[in-house]
Scaffold this active site. Structure first.
Site, short mmCIF file in Angstrom:
data_model
loop_
_atom_site.label_atom_id
_atom_site.label_comp_id
_atom_site.label_asym_id
_atom_site.label_seq_id
_atom_site.Cartn_x
_atom_site.Cartn_y
_atom_site.Cartn_z
N ASP A 1 49.91 -86.27 13.60
CA ASP A 1 49.72 -87.73 13.55
C ASP A 1 50.01 -88.31 14.95
OD1 ASP A 1 49.74 -90.61 12.99
OD2 ASP A 1 51.53 -90.35 11.73
N GLU B 1 48.19 -93.98 4.88
CA GLU B 1 49.62 -93.75 5.44
C GLU B 1 50.06 -95.14 5.89
OE1 GLU B 1 52.30 -92.65 8.93
OE2 GLU B 1 50.38 -94.09 8.79
N GLU B 2 49.17 -95.87 6.52
CA GLU B 2 49.53 -97.12 7.09
C GLU B 2 50.28 -98.04 6.18
OE1 GLU B 2 50.02 -97.10 10.11
OE2 GLU B 2 48.49 -95.88 11.27
N ASP C 1 45.45 -93.42 16.73
CA ASP C 1 46.39 -93.27 15.47
C ASP C 1 45.57 -93.69 14.32
OD1 ASP C 1 48.35 -93.48 13.72
OD2 ASP C 1 49.05 -95.52 14.17
N1 TRP Z 1 53.34 -92.73 11.58
C1 TRP Z 1 53.30 -93.87 12.44
C2 TRP Z 1 51.81 -94.47 12.28
O1 TRP Z 1 51.02 -93.76 12.01
C3 TRP Z 1 53.29 -93.30 13.83
C4 TRP Z 1 54.81 -92.61 13.87
C5 TRP Z 1 56.03 -93.25 14.27
C6 TRP Z 1 55.19 -91.32 13.92
N2 TRP Z 1 56.72 -92.10 14.35
C7 TRP Z 1 56.48 -90.69 13.86
C8 TRP Z 1 53.97 -90.19 13.82
C9 TRP Z 1 56.84 -89.68 14.04
C10 TRP Z 1 54.61 -88.88 13.69
C11 TRP Z 1 55.86 -88.59 14.03
O2 TRP Z 1 51.96 -95.71 12.63
ZN ZN Z 2 49.85 -95.77 12.55
#
Ligand code: TRP
Ligand code: ZN
Length: 331
Positions: A196, A167-168, A134
């Protein structure tokens, strides 16, 4: 064939024309899928792991690990011949000084700039770990596709690779980017493809785009074509995708809100794999898709290279198909 032999026989004439004719779309797709490899993507995984190791164990944005990640990714894309920029945006809060952050945006020099395929991945990690599954995995997959394709491919449409900051925090980089676009710049984006998490240790193969009942689950009209294409391209690698509704938890959100057809891939985070999913994909039922999600152990050693290979192939095939399509979102 006859043409090539004749050309080769002419004195002073090279067999290869200086500018090769554009191959038909399916040839371009087949070549790109053939060219991309997990080993190629792995190089970027290792680079991003090394950056985190050298910057306090994370690549969080803002922070030195994030800055170094931006410099690495922008350098790779410039080297590959892309028109590469690092547009800035400003994070504001009441109690702190404003912070300036960079996204990375790299576009092909060929293809119609009024018809742009955008593929993106978040480049930051959480503060608690190096962020390799991630999301160095999504970054590495897209960088492998970009570098094998090169900055001047024989495509109908332009292709833009984007790597998002923060993003986080609150999906800040992608939100600021979409916000920064003019109406005509938004209209020029045919679709957005989000990567992602693409190498979870106990992986699932999830595809978003056109699935669900509500509009906020399916995405804008056209998203079903993106989702269906991702499912087909995963099937071509031998992986059976599970379709999923969109949520507002990744960088697809800003594009969906802007009415742009959107799709995404996701290999699973902190949910347990079911028995049915383990039967379909292998791995361990009752164990999270990524037991190291948002933790210090989200390191290069933990990720599944075969899964990374499958997602890299599927992203290559999908980018290639939309880049060469004359009517990309036709049913
Ligand atoms: N985006 C989240 C992260 O980076 C992880 C995540 C949760 C996600 N639900 C998602 C990524 C659905 C893609 C699709 O921690
Ligand atoms: Zn993440």
């Amino acid at each position: 064939m006859a043409l090539f032999i004749a050309a080769a026989l002419l004195p002073g004439c090279t067999a290869r024309p200086a500018t090769p004719p554009a191959p038909p779309g399916d040839t371009f797709r087949a070549q790109l899928v053939e060219q991309v490899t997990a080993d190629g993507a792995w190089v970027h995984i290792e680079a991003l792991q090394s950056i985190a190791d050298a910057t306090g164990g994370n690549r969080a944005s803002p922070g030195p690990g994030y800055d170094a990640s931006v410099d690495h990714v922008a350098g790779v894309l410039r080297e590959a011949g892309f028109d590469t920029t690092t547009p800035v945006f400003t994070l504001r809060s009441d109690d702190r000084r404003p912070i300036t952050l960079r996204n990375v945006v790299a576009q092909t020099r060929t293809g119609d700039p009024e018809r742009v395929v955008v593929a993106g991945a978040h480049l930051d990690s959480v503060p608690d770990g190096p962020g390799i599954n991630d999301n160095a995995s999504g970054v590495a997959a897209l960088l492998e596709v970009a570098t094998r394709m090169g900055g001047s491919p024989p495509t109908t449409n332009a292709v833009r690779f984007a790597f998002w900051a923060a993003e986080e925090r609150n999906l800040d980089g992608s939100a600021a980017y979409v916000e920064s676009l003019s109406r005509s710049e938004r209209r020029a984006i045919i679709l957005y493809l989000n990567a992602d998490m693409a190498a979870s240790p106990n992986a699932g193969y999830f595809v978003q785009g056109g699935f669900g009942d509500e509009a906020d689950e399916t995405g804008p009209e056209g998203s079903e074509v993106v989702g269906r294409t991702l499912v087909e391209e995963l099937a071509a690698t031998g992986a059976t995708a599970e379709t999923a509704a969109f949520d507002d938890e990744s960088d697809h959100d800003a594009f969906i809100e802007a009415g742009i057809p959107t799709g995404g891939v996701f290999s699973g985070a902190d949910n347990a794999k079911t028995d049915a999913q383990a039967a379909r994909w292998g791995g361990r039922a009752g164990v999270d898709f990524d037991p190291c999600y948002h933790s210090a152990c989200d390191r290069a050693e933990g990720i599944d290279r075969r899964v990374l290979d499958d997602f890299t192939d599927a992203l290559a095939g999908t980018v290639a198909r939309f880049a060469t399509a004359t009517d990309p979102l036709a049913h």
